[in-house]
Design a protein around this motif. Sequence first.
Motif, short mmCIF file in Angstrom:
data_model
loop_
_atom_site.label_atom_id
_atom_site.label_comp_id
_atom_site.label_asym_id
_atom_site.label_seq_id
_atom_site.Cartn_x
_atom_site.Cartn_y
_atom_site.Cartn_z
N ALA A 39 -5.23 0.35 4.64
CA ALA A 39 -4.24 -0.20 5.56
C ALA A 39 -5.32 -0.46 6.82
O ALA A 39 -5.06 -1.49 7.48
CB ALA A 39 -3.32 0.70 5.91
N GLU B 259 -4.92 5.10 0.90
CA GLU B 259 -3.97 3.91 1.18
C GLU B 259 -4.13 3.74 2.65
O GLU B 259 -4.23 2.70 2.99
CB GLU B 259 -2.57 4.32 1.08
CG GLU B 259 -2.00 4.81 -0.26
CD GLU B 259 -2.38 6.22 -0.96
OE1 GLU B 259 -3.11 6.62 -0.40
OE2 GLU B 259 -1.47 6.34 -1.80
N SER B 260 -4.43 4.73 3.67
CA SER B 260 -4.71 4.64 5.06
C SER B 260 -5.94 4.01 5.20
O SER B 260 -6.08 2.92 6.27
CB SER B 260 -4.81 6.15 5.48
OG SER B 260 -3.64 6.82 5.30
N PRO C 109 3.23 10.45 6.65
CA PRO C 109 2.01 10.84 7.06
C PRO C 109 1.75 10.78 8.59
O PRO C 109 1.27 9.54 8.96
CB PRO C 109 1.09 9.90 6.20
CG PRO C 109 2.13 8.86 5.97
CD PRO C 109 3.46 9.20 5.84
N THR D 216 -2.60 10.90 2.85
CA THR D 216 -2.90 9.53 2.08
C THR D 216 -4.30 8.91 2.46
O THR D 216 -4.36 7.63 3.07
CB THR D 216 -1.78 8.47 2.36
OG1 THR D 216 -1.49 8.35 3.73
CG2 THR D 216 -0.29 9.04 1.90
N GLY E 100 8.57 12.58 -0.32
CA GLY E 100 6.96 12.92 -0.21
C GLY E 100 6.83 13.14 1.37
O GLY E 100 7.61 12.71 2.04
N LEU F 102 0.87 -1.20 -0.16
CA LEU F 102 0.10 0.03 -0.09
C LEU F 102 0.83 1.32 -0.09
O LEU F 102 0.46 2.32 -0.63
CB LEU F 102 -0.87 -0.13 1.27
CG LEU F 102 -2.12 -1.23 1.27
CD1 LEU F 102 -2.58 -1.04 2.59
CD2 LEU F 102 -3.05 -0.82 0.22
N ASP F 103 1.86 1.21 0.73
CA ASP F 103 2.77 2.36 1.04
C ASP F 103 4.26 1.80 0.99
O ASP F 103 4.59 1.43 2.38
CB ASP F 103 2.37 3.37 1.68
CG ASP F 103 3.36 4.55 1.73
OD1 ASP F 103 4.35 4.72 1.32
OD2 ASP F 103 2.84 5.93 2.38
N PRO F 104 5.05 2.07 0.14
CA PRO F 104 6.60 1.45 0.30
C PRO F 104 7.36 2.04 1.30
O PRO F 104 8.41 1.37 1.62
CB PRO F 104 7.27 1.16 -0.93
CG PRO F 104 6.39 2.45 -1.83
CD PRO F 104 4.92 2.28 -1.40
N ARG F 105 6.94 3.21 1.92
CA ARG F 105 7.77 3.82 2.62
C ARG F 105 7.41 3.73 4.29
O ARG F 105 8.07 4.55 5.02
CB ARG F 105 7.56 5.35 2.37
CG ARG F 105 7.79 6.26 1.09
CD ARG F 105 7.41 7.45 1.02
NE ARG F 105 5.89 7.75 1.24
CZ ARG F 105 5.66 8.90 1.78
NH1 ARG F 105 6.23 9.81 1.96
NH2 ARG F 105 4.18 9.02 2.13
N VAL F 106 6.80 2.40 4.29
CA VAL F 106 6.25 2.23 5.80
C VAL F 106 7.64 2.13 6.56
O VAL F 106 7.72 2.60 7.70
CB VAL F 106 5.48 0.82 5.70
CG1 VAL F 106 5.26 0.68 7.29
CG2 VAL F 106 4.09 1.17 5.26
#
Length: 270
Positions: free
Chosen positions: A205, A201-202, A261, A198, A258, A46-50
């Motif tokens: 998740a 995506e949120s 969040p 986001t 970016g 969902l978000d590769p920056r986790v």
Amino acid sequence: MTGQDPTTAVEIDTSKPHPARMYDWYLGGKDNYPVDEEMGRQMLALDPRVPVMARVNRAFMHRAIRWLAKNGVRQFLDIGTGIPTEPNLHQVAQQIAPDARVVYCDNDPIVLAHAAALLRSTPEGVTEYLQADVRDPAAIVEGARKILDFDRPIALSLVALLHFISDEDGAHELVDRLLAELPSGSYLMMTHATADFTPEESAAATAKLKAAGVTLALRSREEFTRFFDGLDLVDPGVAIVPAWHPELGEPVPGQDDGVIPGYGAVGRKG
């Protein structure tokens, strides 16, 4: 104060993911299970920056502790400690103030199993581990009083924790009850994930974690700021996590790709 010997076997539920173990996996740790990695990979899809977000939260804790220690705080109560990842909070605090006293608190048995790593204090200071749940503030305060002087300022650390506590479980009331026990001059330091940047995506998740039995209560900037009602916010106030006193630590690789969040802040009790 743990009530258990950290070296003894503990009952660990590996049937569903656990936030502390997922956080460990994001940070590249080894104290997690396939169920945690599986859910972690779903979050990355969902978000590769986790993983970057996890490191950013950790970096905020380091910077906030440095700020607090440099401003005279010598006692720390860290709730939702998670699996030890060096440098731990006491190591950061005691590097500046060797006499700092730290109480760690978590309810995950795997954290208890690694609690010895949290107890390596300087000779001048003290660290202790308390096995308790944030939803039981009375037990936390009772245990913490054995180590901390509640007549002197205490910094309450709630980093990346409250977004796992819903409003129905009384998240704001829990914080209020903990702060009510702390003397004037104490501090609250917090980070919290948000859906402000986001939303799609949120939402995905939150749904995936709910299906796995994990609560994710993402809050807006306004809802996060409410945790600090009645406190004096330390400059710059509520900020995107990497923007809070960046001069006190090194930037996390990828943090500028970016908006991260999540919000962070430190407030002082008058």
